[in-house]
Write a protein that holds these residues in place. Structure first.
Motif, PDB file in Angstrom:
ATOM      1  N   LYS A  52       0.832  -1.204   0.000  1.00  0.00           N
ATOM      2  CA  LYS A  52       0.000   0.000   0.000  1.00  0.00           C
ATOM      3  C   LYS A  52       0.867   1.255   0.000  1.00  0.00           C
ATOM      4  N   LYS A  53       1.933   1.236   0.836  1.00  0.00           N
ATOM      5  CA  LYS A  53       2.779   2.420   0.977  1.00  0.00           C
ATOM      6  C   LYS A  53       4.191   1.996   1.374  1.00  0.00           C
ATOM      7  N   ILE A  54       5.175   2.750   0.884  1.00  0.00           N
ATOM      8  CA  ILE A  54       6.566   2.528   1.260  1.00  0.00           C
ATOM      9  C   ILE A  54       6.982   3.666   2.183  1.00  0.00           C
ATOM     10  N   HIS A  55       7.248   3.331   3.432  1.00  0.00           N
ATOM     11  CA  HIS A  55       7.703   4.313   4.417  1.00  0.00           C
ATOM     12  C   HIS A  55       9.228   4.287   4.421  1.00  0.00           C
ATOM     13  N   ARG A  56       9.851   5.440   4.308  1.00  0.00           N
ATOM     14  CA  ARG A  56      11.310   5.485   4.212  1.00  0.00           C
ATOM     15  C   ARG A  56      11.865   6.700   4.929  1.00  0.00           C
ATOM     16  N   PRO A  57      13.073   6.539   5.484  1.00  0.00           N
ATOM     17  CA  PRO A  57      13.720   7.722   6.035  1.00  0.00           C
ATOM     18  C   PRO A  57      14.152   8.606   4.869  1.00  0.00           C
TER      19      PRO A  57
END
Length: 116
Positions: A52-57
């Motif tokens: 659904k979503k790619i969370h990244r620093p």
């Protein structure tokens, strides 16, 4: 992590995926340990989910691989079982040069894919 989130490496996605809209391009295959397994048999222990979503620093360094991490938010929960478990995190911080264990997919100079 939990049934809805998967930890991965940013270098796997940086040049291959629209990071802001992974849509149908990114599918997590949980429980997969042999890419050559017969799909008719493997479907019994594999679970698939679109991302659904790619969370990244925001501070990934492609040259040094610093902050080479992403958290993939799945569209559906994974069912934890004998083949699909939460990652075991270390109980201490390792110093440079210390031996430790890693786990994941990869390949060596032969380009053969393996899980370790």
């Amino acid at each position: 992590m939990n049934k809805r989130f998967v930890l991965s490496a940013m270098h796997c996605f940086i040049d291959n995926v629209d990071l802001d809209n992974p849509g149908k391009d990114v599918i997590v295959g949980a429980g997969i340990h042999d890419l050559c397994a017969d799909p008719k048999v493997a479907h019994e222990f594999w679970q698939l989910s679109h991302v659904k979503k790619i969370h990244r620093p925001g501070n990934y360094d492609i040259d040094a691989y610093d902050n080479d991490i992403v958290v993939l938010e799945l569209k559906k929960d994974l069912a934890l079982n004998d083949n699909i478990q939460r990652i075991c995190l270390p109980e201490k911080q390792y110093e440079s040069g210390e031996n430790c264990f890693v786990s994941g997919w990869g390949h060596d100079e032969s380009k053969c894919v393996f899980w370790h």
